[in-house]
Design an enzyme around this catalytic site. Structure first.
Site, PDB file in Angstrom:
ATOM      1  N   ASP A  21       0.824  -1.203   0.000  1.00 18.89           N
ATOM      2  CA  ASP A  21       0.000   0.000   0.000  1.00 18.89           C
ATOM      3  C   ASP A  21       0.864   1.262   0.000  1.00 18.89           C
ATOM      4  O   ASP A  21       1.987   1.248   0.491  1.00 18.89           O
ATOM      5  CB  ASP A  21      -0.929  -0.024   1.230  1.00 18.89           C
ATOM      6  CG  ASP A  21      -2.136   0.889   1.059  1.00 18.89           C
ATOM      7  OD1 ASP A  21      -2.358   1.396  -0.061  1.00 18.89           O
ATOM      8  OD2 ASP A  21      -2.857   1.099   2.054  1.00 18.89           O
ATOM      9  N   ASN A  69     -10.923  -2.570  -5.540  1.00 20.65           N
ATOM     10  CA  ASN A  69     -10.165  -1.666  -6.412  1.00 20.65           C
ATOM     11  C   ASN A  69     -10.810  -1.477  -7.789  1.00 20.65           C
ATOM     12  O   ASN A  69     -10.503  -0.519  -8.498  1.00 20.65           O
ATOM     13  CB  ASN A  69      -8.711  -2.144  -6.585  1.00 20.65           C
ATOM     14  CG  ASN A  69      -7.855  -1.977  -5.341  1.00 20.65           C
ATOM     15  OD1 ASN A  69      -6.934  -2.760  -5.106  1.00 20.65           O
ATOM     16  ND2 ASN A  69      -8.118  -0.967  -4.528  1.00 20.65           N
ATOM     17  N   ARG A 195      -5.200  -1.754   8.792  1.00 18.13           N
ATOM     18  CA  ARG A 195      -6.389  -2.568   8.523  1.00 18.13           C
ATOM     19  C   ARG A 195      -6.036  -3.701   7.561  1.00 18.13           C
ATOM     20  O   ARG A 195      -4.987  -3.700   6.937  1.00 18.13           O
ATOM     21  CB  ARG A 195      -7.533  -1.708   7.980  1.00 18.13           C
ATOM     22  CG  ARG A 195      -7.180  -0.862   6.772  1.00 18.13           C
ATOM     23  CD  ARG A 195      -8.390  -0.070   6.244  1.00 18.13           C
ATOM     24  NE  ARG A 195      -8.013   0.776   5.121  1.00 18.13           N
ATOM     25  CZ  ARG A 195      -7.722   2.084   5.224  1.00 18.13           C
ATOM     26  NH1 ARG A 195      -7.801   2.700   6.383  1.00 18.13           N
ATOM     27  NH2 ARG A 195      -7.362   2.765   4.149  1.00 18.13           N
ATOM     28  N   SER A 197      -8.332  -4.856   5.051  1.00 18.54           N
ATOM     29  CA  SER A 197      -8.899  -4.575   3.725  1.00 18.54           C
ATOM     30  C   SER A 197      -9.294  -5.843   2.947  1.00 18.54           C
ATOM     31  O   SER A 197      -8.951  -5.991   1.775  1.00 18.54           O
ATOM     32  CB  SER A 197      -7.937  -3.726   2.894  1.00 18.54           C
ATOM     33  OG  SER A 197      -7.656  -2.512   3.559  1.00 18.54           O
TER      34      SER A 197
HETATM   35  C1  IPE Z   1      -5.616  -2.791  -0.432  1.00 23.48           C
HETATM   36  O1  IPE Z   1      -5.184  -1.480  -0.636  1.00 23.48           O
HETATM   37  C2  IPE Z   1      -5.554  -3.538  -1.710  1.00 23.48           C
HETATM   38  C3  IPE Z   1      -4.224  -3.687  -2.298  1.00 23.48           C
HETATM   39  C4  IPE Z   1      -3.094  -3.401  -1.723  1.00 23.48           C
HETATM   40  C5  IPE Z   1      -4.211  -4.242  -3.605  1.00 23.48           C
HETATM   41  P1  IPE Z   1      -6.220  -0.286  -0.734  1.00 23.48           P
HETATM   42  O2  IPE Z   1      -5.403   0.957  -0.743  1.00 23.48           O
HETATM   43  O3  IPE Z   1      -7.153  -0.491  -1.848  1.00 23.48           O
HETATM   44  O4  IPE Z   1      -6.989  -0.458   0.649  1.00 23.48           O
HETATM   45  P2  IPE Z   1      -8.076   0.451   1.382  1.00 23.48           P
HETATM   46  O5  IPE Z   1      -9.309   0.416   0.567  1.00 23.48           O
HETATM   47  O6  IPE Z   1      -7.500   1.819   1.491  1.00 23.48           O
HETATM   48  O7  IPE Z   1      -8.236  -0.189   2.709  1.00 23.48           O
HETATM   49  C1  IPE Z   2      -1.585   0.218  -3.419  1.00 26.84           C
HETATM   50  O1  IPE Z   2      -1.358   1.591  -3.437  1.00 26.84           O
HETATM   51  C2  IPE Z   2      -1.764  -0.361  -4.801  1.00 26.84           C
HETATM   52  C3  IPE Z   2      -3.138  -0.768  -5.135  1.00 26.84           C
HETATM   53  C4  IPE Z   2      -4.143  -0.771  -4.315  1.00 26.84           C
HETATM   54  C5  IPE Z   2      -3.371  -1.172  -6.497  1.00 26.84           C
HETATM   55  P1  IPE Z   2      -2.558   2.620  -3.451  1.00 26.84           P
HETATM   56  O2  IPE Z   2      -2.899   2.917  -4.872  1.00 26.84           O
HETATM   57  O3  IPE Z   2      -3.666   2.154  -2.610  1.00 26.84           O
HETATM   58  O4  IPE Z   2      -1.866   3.887  -2.797  1.00 26.84           O
HETATM   59  P2  IPE Z   2      -2.527   4.920  -1.774  1.00 26.84           P
HETATM   60  O5  IPE Z   2      -3.086   4.117  -0.642  1.00 26.84           O
HETATM   61  O6  IPE Z   2      -3.583   5.660  -2.529  1.00 26.84           O
HETATM   62  O7  IPE Z   2      -1.395   5.775  -1.364  1.00 26.84           O
HETATM   63 MG    MG Z   3      -4.136   2.380  -0.642  1.00 25.86          MG
END
Ligand code: IPE
Ligand code: IPE
Ligand code: MG
Length: 247
Positions: A21, A69, A195, A197
């Site tokens: 993340d 996502n 979390r 997720s």
């Molecule tokens: C969780 O990350 C999913 C992946 C790392 C692929 P998100 O950034 O989508 O999680 P939330 O929704 O903020 O918890």
């Molecule tokens: C994780 O990074 C990658 C995916 C969920 C695909 P994020 O894209 O969630 O990055 P933040 O949380 O917005 O910084």
């Molecule tokens: Mg994220």
């Protein structure tokens, strides 16, 4: 503190799962579009896979794209899918060189056809590799997976293949997409979020959890070493007492 400590090679976690993340925030901090963060994140995937080969970790599961996502802006979803296809193409020779077997968990049928094809080809090509098992969670969510398992088991019950007394923890595990993959010993989440997720809810029942503020593109071998050392300083009791574990 843990920077100078060495990893105990006899107690390396067999399976590390990572919620990668912080790509978006990493890019934003640099004044860049989020997609640059995802591109930088692919480099981290390569480095961490190689570090797992070096440290002797047998399974590395990476949460790459969640069911939720799909709700991101279309440009970002499209860019992530393109990145997936390009990365598989580019990284396959290195996977072969490093003896990495690629596996997937998730609803692959939801991926664009080209991405699914490339992915399946790469899994086939690397299927005899015996080093690290790199498990990508793609279009994955734990509630999706558990619901699907319940549906499969309900079908077996309704057609008489199994009896209600056959429903036990092993049977449920066998119907998850992680069938044949041991439960994670260590879960790491980067970027400071505390979390889960919707990731591996069943499988994480007794995993050790490690959270770091480092954004995924900045996560590296040294950060992984810190996480493994933190893991090695813990006592896994599985409900028992410390005395029981040590005697
Ligand atoms: C969780 O990350 C999913 C992946 C790392 C692929 P998100 O950034 O989508 O999680 P939330 O929704 O903020 O918890
Ligand atoms: C994780 O990074 C990658 C995916 C969920 C695909 P994020 O894209 O969630 O990055 P933040 O949380 O917005 O910084
Ligand atoms: Mg994220």
């Amino acid at each position: 503190m843990s920077g100078n400590v060495n990893i105990d090679n006899n107690r390396v976690p067999r399976h590390i799962a990572i919620i990668m993340d912080g790509n978006g925030r990493w890019a934003k901090k640099k004044g860049l579009n989020r997609i640059f963060g995802h591109q930088a994140g692919v480099n981290t995937v390569r480095k961490i896979t190689e570090a797992c080969v070096e440290f002797g970790v047998k399974y590395l599961t990476l949460y790459a794209f969640s069911t939720e996502n799909w709700n991101r802006p279309k440009e970002e979803v499209d860019a992530l899918m393109t990145l997936l296809v390009d990365s598989i193409e580019k990284e396959t020779p290195d996977l072969m060189k490093n003896n990495v077997r690629l596996l997937a968990i998730g609803d692959l049928a939801r991926l664009p056809q080209k991405a699914e094809e490339k992915f399946r080809n790469c899994m086939k090509l690397t299927s005899a590799n015996t080093g690290v098992n790199l498990v990508l969670a793609l279009s994955y969510s734990s509630r999706w997976e558990i619901t699907d398992a319940v549906r499969q088991i309900a079908r077996l019950l309704s057609n008489g293949t199994i009896d209600i007394n056959d429903v036990n923890e092993d049977l449920i595990s066998q119907h998850l997409t992680t069938n044949h993959i041991p439960d994670p010993d260590l879960l790491i989440r980067t970027s400071g979020e505390l979390r889960i997720s919707n990731f591996l809810l069943w499988q994480l029942a007794y995993s050790e959890l490690y959270f770091t503020d480092v954004y995924w593109p900045d996560f590296d071998k040294e950060e992984l070493r810190k996480a493994i050392i933190s893991y090695q300083q813990r006592e896994r009791r599985y409900g028992k007492t410390s005395e029981q574990i040590n005697n």
